[in-house]
Write an enzyme that holds these catalytic residues in place. Sequence first.
Site, mmCIF file in Angstrom:
data_model
loop_
_atom_site.group_PDB
_atom_site.id
_atom_site.type_symbol
_atom_site.label_atom_id
_atom_site.label_comp_id
_atom_site.label_asym_id
_atom_site.label_seq_id
_atom_site.Cartn_x
_atom_site.Cartn_y
_atom_site.Cartn_z
ATOM 1 N N GLY A 208 0.819 -1.211 0.000
ATOM 2 C CA GLY A 208 0.000 0.000 0.000
ATOM 3 C C GLY A 208 0.846 1.250 0.000
ATOM 4 O O GLY A 208 2.046 1.215 -0.287
ATOM 5 N N ASN A 209 0.235 2.368 0.320
ATOM 6 C CA ASN A 209 0.954 3.639 0.376
ATOM 7 C C ASN A 209 0.347 4.509 1.471
ATOM 8 O O ASN A 209 -0.611 4.110 2.141
ATOM 9 C CB ASN A 209 0.917 4.342 -0.991
ATOM 10 C CG ASN A 209 -0.492 4.565 -1.486
ATOM 11 O OD1 ASN A 209 -1.254 5.342 -0.906
ATOM 12 N ND2 ASN A 209 -0.858 3.880 -2.567
ATOM 13 N N ARG A 210 0.883 5.697 1.631
ATOM 14 C CA ARG A 210 0.532 6.558 2.763
ATOM 15 C C ARG A 210 -0.642 7.502 2.483
ATOM 16 O O ARG A 210 -0.982 8.316 3.332
ATOM 17 C CB ARG A 210 1.744 7.399 3.184
ATOM 18 C CG ARG A 210 2.931 6.585 3.666
ATOM 19 C CD ARG A 210 4.090 7.504 4.034
ATOM 20 N NE ARG A 210 5.269 6.766 4.462
ATOM 21 C CZ ARG A 210 5.493 6.364 5.699
ATOM 22 N NH1 ARG A 210 4.604 6.645 6.643
ATOM 23 N NH2 ARG A 210 6.573 5.700 6.010
ATOM 24 N N SER A 211 -1.269 7.412 1.332
ATOM 25 C CA SER A 211 -2.309 8.377 0.994
ATOM 26 C C SER A 211 -3.507 8.262 1.935
ATOM 27 O O SER A 211 -4.018 7.172 2.187
ATOM 28 C CB SER A 211 -2.774 8.169 -0.441
ATOM 29 O OG SER A 211 -3.811 9.065 -0.747
ATOM 30 N N ALA A 275 -3.731 7.695 -5.034
ATOM 31 C CA ALA A 275 -2.406 7.108 -5.192
ATOM 32 C C ALA A 275 -2.608 5.645 -5.590
ATOM 33 O O ALA A 275 -2.894 4.790 -4.749
ATOM 34 C CB ALA A 275 -1.606 7.219 -3.891
#
Length: 400
Positions: A208-211, A275
């Site tokens: 995943g990512n930090r968005s 994102a």
Amino acid sequence: MDKPKVVLGVSGGIAAYKACELLRRLTESGHDVRVVPTASALNFVGEATWSALSGHPAVTQVWESVHEVPHVRIGQEADLVVVAPATADMLAKAAHGLADDLLTNTLLTARCPVVFAPAMHTEMWENQATQENVATLRRRGAVVIEPAVGRLTGVDTGKGRLPDPGEIFEVCRRVLARGTHSADLAGRHVVISAGGTREPLDPVRYLGNRSSGRQGYALARTAVARGARVTLVAANSELADPAGADVVRVGTAVQLREAVLKAAADADAVVMAAAVADFRPAHYATGKIKKKDGEEPAPVELVRNPDVLAELSAGRARPGQVVVGFAAETDDVLANGRAKLARKGCDLLVVNEVGEDRTFGSTENEAVVLAADGSATEVPHGPKEALADVVWDLVAGRLG
């Protein structure tokens, strides 16, 4: 400075009690609020409550305090009129210019922005008569917020629920900030993606990512306040649904692609603020991957996800559709942004620098919006709503 003058119209629906929370938010944020209920609304919340919370008498008829000519003066002096809840009956009266009480007279004399927050049963909202009344009001420049989906009166569930008062307040705040130019996206359908996709590795792990989704949600809120019909494709965000937006929840990049392409079929503009993961695991483990003593984990093989932004740009669903992308960069921000703009083929690309403590999860942002015609618009550090408004300014100019 004088406090902004807001008229809170309350029509006769069970959701009238929720307007008390909207009134509290408006007064506590420094607005001078005059409540104008209908006679039916007083069956749900009494005059004493409205007067105590607003600090002004709450009257329903034009025959009270006649020497002050309230049926004209209240609308003339208002900076904003918001009707919450707006019943089907109230929408019909407003669309047809009827004036049989103080609230409908106020709507006719107001020269300021007007916001309606409808609340009614699903069948009433979907009725052709109501939809035509809503279309008429929007065509005249009013902001009619789409109702929420959820529990209605009794055991019924469906579209028609009054949006969260806090979210209605956010719409009002944005409309007040823009003044008489608030409804420049009226009649337009915009699609926005927000949040960050997650690509499952096994039943408990993902890439995943930090968005957080905050920028996409700010884009949705500002678009609603500017009169647009908004579809928000939200990937793994925990933020409250923006009032007036149809929210489609997704998890992975493939799911996001499917939802965005479906919604974009009749959209005037698509803004890809999410994102989206570039890659996903080639293989999904149906059971949790266990660590084994003395053994290193097997490498995770990745495959490319579909490039949704490039696909949207190359195969626009309708002539004149404006496509906007976002580029989160960590170095050579503008150079990488210009290369991505050319590669993706979109009309606008919002380029910003990101990092562990920059942009992601923050309520503020700064960016440069690059355009396919070679122009660049710098947006200084500030609230994400400010960046959202700049994006919509640029989109509106390209929509003609």
